[in-house]
Design an enzyme around this catalytic site. Structure first.
Site, mmCIF file in Angstrom:
data_model
loop_
_atom_site.group_PDB
_atom_site.id
_atom_site.type_symbol
_atom_site.label_atom_id
_atom_site.label_comp_id
_atom_site.label_asym_id
_atom_site.label_seq_id
_atom_site.Cartn_x
_atom_site.Cartn_y
_atom_site.Cartn_z
ATOM 1 N N GLU A 198 42.394 44.320 40.987
ATOM 2 C CA GLU A 198 43.723 43.852 40.570
ATOM 3 C C GLU A 198 44.344 42.979 41.666
ATOM 4 O O GLU A 198 45.444 43.245 42.169
ATOM 5 C CB GLU A 198 44.635 45.025 40.165
ATOM 6 C CG GLU A 198 44.047 45.784 38.979
ATOM 7 C CD GLU A 198 44.988 46.722 38.244
ATOM 8 O OE1 GLU A 198 46.075 47.035 38.765
ATOM 9 O OE2 GLU A 198 44.626 47.150 37.136
ATOM 10 N N GLU A 321 38.496 49.052 33.769
ATOM 11 C CA GLU A 321 39.549 50.072 33.616
ATOM 12 C C GLU A 321 40.098 49.962 32.204
ATOM 13 O O GLU A 321 40.543 48.887 31.797
ATOM 14 C CB GLU A 321 40.688 49.871 34.629
ATOM 15 C CG GLU A 321 40.300 50.259 36.037
ATOM 16 C CD GLU A 321 41.456 50.220 37.025
ATOM 17 O OE1 GLU A 321 42.618 50.433 36.627
ATOM 18 O OE2 GLU A 321 41.179 49.960 38.214
#
Ligand code: AHR
Length: 518
Positions: A198, A321
């Site tokens: 991220e 994810e």
């Protein structure tokens, strides 16, 4: 003009589509394809972060625990995940990864420094679970490790050293020598390396342009000129519908430096008001399912961008994810993300895995967040007790698709309508394994309606069918430490196979997996 026999045929076809007991049949047809992709078993991957009770007091209880363990790792968890045939495990984060300096987690435990886990509850991380503990645990689990490296606050040198430490032959250079000194001679040979996590957020708040430059720099020092080590380098990917992120990375990163690009997508009602994990309303259920089914559009659109720059599909899409995200269980640490898991989660899992299977040409890995005690977990623990969640059961039922050949299915789904909105109620995928067995996984997310399914399987010449169903009385049903088997799969005997047609009823909010043989 139509002949009489054509008219009779048209009337017959019409009658076949008429409601059966007031309900329209869902007509499906399998369309086997010569060049159909293999469903990578890695689509059924998991994720374990240093977050809440996932590692500490989850996987890892320490060697002195009275809970049966091997080198501190709970054996009941190991056995349950082996039954799942867990193909890979991503570690140590998540957001934690970009604060993690792997050298803190090797050598004698008493000498390891502590750090503060700033993302997840500001708890002390004593580094007692580090590289050796994780990679040895993967060997116990018979699974492939996926290491997520620190780009946000680390250095290319740290990453290069980590790869040498884990992968290079004994005695070949200072890093493998250090590994040997710490008790491990043979390298573990880690294939999967995440280059940050991220990067647009907790991994450094970077722009895609800046991150793609940083990525190129880090990726350069992972291996040699032609990546003869066969490493899979995974670029930190987009959040949900951030298509610009994928576009910029695909444009700016040379194809000899990248093997996969990630995507993260959580099913969450609203980040400010996530709603409860157990006592949710049908409206909240509907919204969560809408978020989960968005995965179809996300994969289609990110894939279309990737196709523009990589028509041969050399670079894989890893959804590393995904899962449902709700409010934590009352009374638990808000930073630990501990939530219960109901039939709603079984619906998310079944429908999402069907989407991944059906996009197996580009989606080569996915990691459910997270394996134990965090978010949409497959396992929950409480001291010595352990339970398997409805999501676990779906993952176990679906493991028949691991490395099988996709068989596309065509159909129009009926709608699940709530208030004035609707969603496709039924999802399905199918595959043929190496022994020629065909598996169908079918999900009905409708909270009230049974679906009558008729699958035209003429092309497959099937002779017998058996199956399993996961269903329960209420959407909110879940397993507890006092009643761990409330929700569990049962044998399904309701599928009828005759004249090339497979017929069955799919109960409301249920998952059915069928096995058919020739
Ligand atoms: O899975 C929990 C967190 O969600 C991860 O640490 C992060 O990558 C994502 O935002």
């Amino acid at each position: 003009m139509r002949s009489n026999s054509t008219n009779i045929l048209v009337i017959l076809c019409f009658l076949l589509t008429l409601p059966v007991f007031g309900q329209q049949k869902v007509m499906m047809a399998v369309q086997p394809k010569e060049d159909a992709p293999t469903i990578s078993r890695h689509i059924y991957g998991h994720f374990a972060e240093h977050l809440g009770r996932c590692i500490y007091d989850g996987f890892y209880v320490g060697e002195d625990s009275k809970i049966p363990n091997k080198a501190g790792v709970r054996m009941d968890i190991v056995e349950a995940l082996r039954d799942l045939k867990i193909p890979n495990l991503r570690w140590p984060g998540g957001c934690f990864a970009d604060t993690y300096h792997w050298k803190d987690g090797i050598g004698p435990k008493e000498d390891r420094p502590s750090i503060l886990n700033i993302w997840w509850g500001n708890v002390r991380e004593d580094n007692s679970f580090g590289t050796h503990e994780f990679l040895n645990m993967c060997e116990l689990l018979e699974t492939e490790p996926y290491l997520s490296a620190n780009v946000g606050s680390g250095t290319p040198q740290e990453l290069a050293d980590w790869i040498k430490y884990t992968n290079h032959p004994a005695g070949s250079s200072p890093m493998p020598e250090l590994r040997e000194k710490n008790g491990r001679t043979e390298p573990w040979k880690v294939t999967y390396w995440g280059i940050g996590n991220e990067a647009w957020g907790c991994g450094g708040n970077m722009t895609p342009e800046y991150y793609s430059d940083i990525y190129r720099r880090y990726a350069t020092f992972t291996t040699n000129w032609n990546n003869s080590d066969g490493l899979v380098r995974i670029a930190s990917g987009a959040s949900s519908s951030d298509y610009n992120w994928t576009e910029v990375l695909m444009k700016n990163i040379p194809k000899n430096l990248i093997e996969a690009i990630a995507l993260h997508h959580y099913s969450v009602i609203d980040w400010g008001a996530k709603g409860p994990a157990k006592n949710f309303s049908e409206e909240q259920y509907f919204t969560i399912m809408e978020r989960a089914l968005r995965m179809e559009e996300l994969i289609q659109k990110h894939t279309a961008i990737m196709d523009k720059y990589d028509k041969d599909k050399r670079v894989a899409l890893y959804v590393d994810e995904w899962g449902g995200w709700y409010e934590v269980e009352p009374g638990t640490n808000p930073g630990f993300l501990y939530q219960q898991n109901t039939m709603r989660d079984a619906m998310i899992a079944g429908a999402t895995l069907n989407i991944f299977n059906n996009h197996a040409d580009r989606v080569k890995m996915a990691n459910l967040a997270q394996a134990v005690n965090v978010l949409q977990a497959v396992i929950l623990t409480e001291e010595e007790k352990m339970l398997l969640t409805p999501t676990y059961h779906v993952m176990r039922m679906y493991n028949v698709h691991h490395d099988a050949t996709l068989i596309p299915i065509e159909f129009d789904s009926p709608e699940y309508t709530f208030n004035d909105q609707s969603l496709p109620a039924v999802s399905a995928s199918a595959s043929m394994d190496a022994d020629g067995k065909v598996h169908f996984s079918l999900v009905n997310i409708d909270a009230k309606k049974t679906q009558m399914i008729e699958l035209d399987v003429t092309a497959l010449n099937l002779k017998s069918v058996s199956g399993e169903v996961l269903a329960s009385a209420k959407l909110q049903d879940h397993n507890t430490f006092d009643n761990p088997n409330k929700v569990q799969p049962k044998a399904f005997k309701g599928a009828k196979l005759a004249n090339g047609k497979l017929q069955l009823e799919l109960p409301p909010f249920s998952v059915i997996v069928l096995e058919a043989t020739k």
